[in-house]
Design a protein around this motif. Structure first.
Motif, PDB file in Angstrom:
ATOM      1  N   GLU A  20     -19.210   4.921 -10.740  1.00 26.61           N
ATOM      2  CA  GLU A  20     -18.083   4.108 -10.306  1.00 26.61           C
ATOM      3  C   GLU A  20     -18.249   2.712 -10.872  1.00 26.61           C
ATOM      4  O   GLU A  20     -19.346   2.325 -11.271  1.00 26.61           O
ATOM      5  CB  GLU A  20     -17.971   4.067  -8.777  1.00 26.61           C
ATOM      6  CG  GLU A  20     -19.221   3.539  -8.093  1.00 26.61           C
ATOM      7  CD  GLU A  20     -19.102   3.631  -6.579  1.00 26.61           C
ATOM      8  OE1 GLU A  20     -19.212   2.579  -5.935  1.00 26.61           O
ATOM      9  OE2 GLU A  20     -18.905   4.740  -6.056  1.00 26.61           O
TER      10      GLU A  20
ATOM     11  N   GLN B 276     -12.927   1.984  -9.672  1.00 24.53           N
ATOM     12  CA  GLN B 276     -12.730   3.299 -10.296  1.00 24.53           C
ATOM     13  C   GLN B 276     -13.871   4.233  -9.948  1.00 24.53           C
ATOM     14  O   GLN B 276     -15.031   3.826  -9.922  1.00 24.53           O
ATOM     15  CB  GLN B 276     -12.680   3.172 -11.826  1.00 24.53           C
ATOM     16  CG  GLN B 276     -11.491   2.427 -12.332  1.00 24.53           C
ATOM     17  CD  GLN B 276     -11.368   2.532 -13.834  1.00 24.53           C
ATOM     18  OE1 GLN B 276     -10.427   3.140 -14.306  1.00 24.53           O
ATOM     19  NE2 GLN B 276     -12.274   1.949 -14.588  1.00 24.53           N
ATOM     20  N   ARG B 277     -13.516   5.505  -9.747  1.00 17.28           N
ATOM     21  CA  ARG B 277     -14.502   6.552  -9.542  1.00 17.28           C
ATOM     22  C   ARG B 277     -14.367   7.563 -10.673  1.00 17.28           C
ATOM     23  O   ARG B 277     -13.252   7.926 -11.049  1.00 17.28           O
ATOM     24  CB  ARG B 277     -14.271   7.227  -8.192  1.00 17.28           C
ATOM     25  CG  ARG B 277     -14.643   6.314  -7.045  1.00 17.28           C
ATOM     26  CD  ARG B 277     -14.303   6.946  -5.703  1.00 17.28           C
ATOM     27  NE  ARG B 277     -14.362   5.945  -4.677  1.00 17.28           N
ATOM     28  CZ  ARG B 277     -13.398   5.047  -4.432  1.00 17.28           C
ATOM     29  NH1 ARG B 277     -12.308   5.048  -5.148  1.00 17.28           N
ATOM     30  NH2 ARG B 277     -13.541   4.167  -3.471  1.00 17.28           N
TER      31      ARG B 277
ATOM     32  N   GLU C  98      -7.942  -3.435  -4.406  1.00 19.20           N
ATOM     33  CA  GLU C  98      -8.070  -4.368  -3.297  1.00 19.20           C
ATOM     34  C   GLU C  98      -7.556  -5.716  -3.759  1.00 19.20           C
ATOM     35  O   GLU C  98      -7.652  -6.060  -4.933  1.00 19.20           O
ATOM     36  CB  GLU C  98      -9.528  -4.484  -2.853  1.00 19.20           C
ATOM     37  CG  GLU C  98     -10.058  -3.216  -2.218  1.00 19.20           C
ATOM     38  CD  GLU C  98     -11.441  -3.385  -1.626  1.00 19.20           C
ATOM     39  OE1 GLU C  98     -11.897  -4.541  -1.442  1.00 19.20           O
ATOM     40  OE2 GLU C  98     -12.082  -2.354  -1.363  1.00 19.20           O
TER      41      GLU C  98
ATOM     42  N   LYS D 258      -9.907  -3.511  -9.121  1.00 16.12           N
ATOM     43  CA  LYS D 258      -9.835  -2.050  -9.227  1.00 16.12           C
ATOM     44  C   LYS D 258     -11.231  -1.452  -9.094  1.00 16.12           C
ATOM     45  O   LYS D 258     -12.157  -1.837  -9.799  1.00 16.12           O
ATOM     46  CB  LYS D 258      -9.219  -1.686 -10.591  1.00 16.12           C
ATOM     47  CG  LYS D 258      -9.150  -0.214 -10.862  1.00 16.12           C
ATOM     48  CD  LYS D 258      -8.327   0.116 -12.091  1.00 16.12           C
ATOM     49  CE  LYS D 258      -8.854  -0.488 -13.355  1.00 16.12           C
ATOM     50  NZ  LYS D 258      -8.118  -0.029 -14.549  1.00 16.12           N
TER      51      LYS D 258
ATOM     52  N   ASP E  84       0.815  -1.218   0.000  1.00 10.65           N
ATOM     53  CA  ASP E  84       0.000   0.000   0.000  1.00 10.65           C
ATOM     54  C   ASP E  84       0.851   1.271   0.000  1.00 10.65           C
ATOM     55  O   ASP E  84       0.347   2.350   0.264  1.00 10.65           O
ATOM     56  CB  ASP E  84      -0.968  -0.007   1.182  1.00 10.65           C
ATOM     57  CG  ASP E  84      -0.264  -0.004   2.528  1.00 10.65           C
ATOM     58  OD1 ASP E  84       0.988  -0.008   2.575  1.00 10.65           O
ATOM     59  OD2 ASP E  84      -0.976   0.001   3.554  1.00 10.65           O
TER      60      ASP E  84
ATOM     61  N   SER F  18     -10.251   8.979  -9.335  1.00 10.36           N
ATOM     62  CA  SER F  18      -9.317   8.220  -8.502  1.00 10.36           C
ATOM     63  C   SER F  18      -9.729   6.753  -8.562  1.00 10.36           C
ATOM     64  O   SER F  18     -10.752   6.400  -9.144  1.00 10.36           O
ATOM     65  CB  SER F  18      -9.348   8.704  -7.045  1.00 10.36           C
ATOM     66  OG  SER F  18     -10.602   8.414  -6.456  1.00 10.36           O
TER      67      SER F  18
ATOM     68  N   GLY G  32      -4.768  -0.141  -2.283  1.00 10.94           N
ATOM     69  CA  GLY G  32      -5.185   1.052  -1.570  1.00 10.94           C
ATOM     70  C   GLY G  32      -5.585   2.151  -2.538  1.00 10.94           C
ATOM     71  O   GLY G  32      -5.855   1.906  -3.714  1.00 10.94           O
ATOM     72  N   HIS G  33      -5.614   3.376  -2.028  1.00 10.66           N
ATOM     73  CA  HIS G  33      -6.072   4.531  -2.810  1.00 10.66           C
ATOM     74  C   HIS G  33      -4.959   5.078  -3.689  1.00 10.66           C
ATOM     75  O   HIS G  33      -3.846   5.313  -3.214  1.00 10.66           O
ATOM     76  CB  HIS G  33      -6.573   5.617  -1.864  1.00 10.66           C
ATOM     77  CG  HIS G  33      -7.171   6.778  -2.574  1.00 10.66           C
ATOM     78  ND1 HIS G  33      -8.434   6.724  -3.121  1.00 10.66           N
ATOM     79  CD2 HIS G  33      -6.673   8.014  -2.849  1.00 10.66           C
ATOM     80  CE1 HIS G  33      -8.695   7.887  -3.699  1.00 10.66           C
ATOM     81  NE2 HIS G  33      -7.645   8.672  -3.550  1.00 10.66           N
TER      82      HIS G  33
ATOM     83  N   GLU H  52      -4.134   8.009  -6.968  1.00 10.49           N
ATOM     84  CA  GLU H  52      -4.568   9.183  -7.716  1.00 10.49           C
ATOM     85  C   GLU H  52      -4.083   9.076  -9.160  1.00 10.49           C
ATOM     86  O   GLU H  52      -3.222   8.246  -9.484  1.00 10.49           O
ATOM     87  CB  GLU H  52      -3.998  10.457  -7.069  1.00 10.49           C
ATOM     88  CG  GLU H  52      -4.480  10.714  -5.662  1.00 10.49           C
ATOM     89  CD  GLU H  52      -5.956  11.110  -5.575  1.00 10.49           C
ATOM     90  OE1 GLU H  52      -6.505  11.614  -6.585  1.00 10.49           O
ATOM     91  OE2 GLU H  52      -6.549  10.921  -4.505  1.00 10.49           O
TER      92      GLU H  52
ATOM     93  N   ASP I  44      -9.182   2.740  -6.274  1.00 12.18           N
ATOM     94  CA  ASP I  44      -8.637   1.941  -5.188  1.00 12.18           C
ATOM     95  C   ASP I  44      -8.444   0.525  -5.701  1.00 12.18           C
ATOM     96  O   ASP I  44      -9.275   0.017  -6.468  1.00 12.18           O
ATOM     97  CB  ASP I  44      -9.602   1.905  -3.998  1.00 12.18           C
ATOM     98  CG  ASP I  44      -9.698   3.240  -3.302  1.00 12.18           C
ATOM     99  OD1 ASP I  44      -8.867   3.490  -2.423  1.00 12.18           O
ATOM    100  OD2 ASP I  44     -10.596   4.034  -3.654  1.00 12.18           O
TER     101      ASP I  44
END
Length: 140
Positions: free
Chosen positions: A134, A127-128, A53, A125, A11, A49, A85-86, A88, A51
């Protein structure tokens, strides 16, 4: 000597230099590196952005994928790291590297490693998008 020199899912930010150092080998005439980054547009939609997992078996599965590439392609060294994790826009999501006696094998191993990782390793993944939408990519 083990040809699989670096495998990790973390992460924290990834390092291309770390992967290159891991596959450094005096017997290698070619080294190939692939760096995957978070892009700002996917499928015609603006991404804000995302994330990643991973399933608890992620490290074992990643090792299995790398072992198969090493068994099929005559490489001197392999490395693969993936971020969770997050993230950008512009962040590095994945780095794979392969070193071989000749460039063709290095290219082949690097391509196989990233393609098989994306297809088989349980990392998903989320996605937003800037339109408020999303989506999950690769989720079971």
């Amino acid at each position: 000597m083990d040809v699989i020199r670096l495998l990790d899912v973390r992460d924290q930010p990834l390092s291309v230099d770390e992967a290159l150092a891991a596959v450094s080998d005096r017997g290698a005439g070619g080294t190939c590196v692939f760096v995957g980054t978070v892009r700002e547009v996917d499928g015609g939609r603006d991404v804000t952005s995302l994330d990643y997992e991973a399933h608890p078996t992620v490290t074992d599965t990643l090792r299995t994928v790398a072992e198969k590439v090493a068994a099929d392609v005559p490489v001197r060294a392999l490395a693969a790291t993936h971020r969770v994790g997050h993230l950008e826009i512009g962040d590095i999501a994945v780095v794979v590297a392969a070193a071989a006696a000749h460039r063709q094998e290095a290219f082949e191993a690097c391509r196989r490693l990233i393609d098989d990782l994306k297809r088989e390793v349980p990392i998903w993944k989320h996605q937003r998008f800037d339109d408020g939408g999303e989506e999950w990519v690769g989720a079971p």
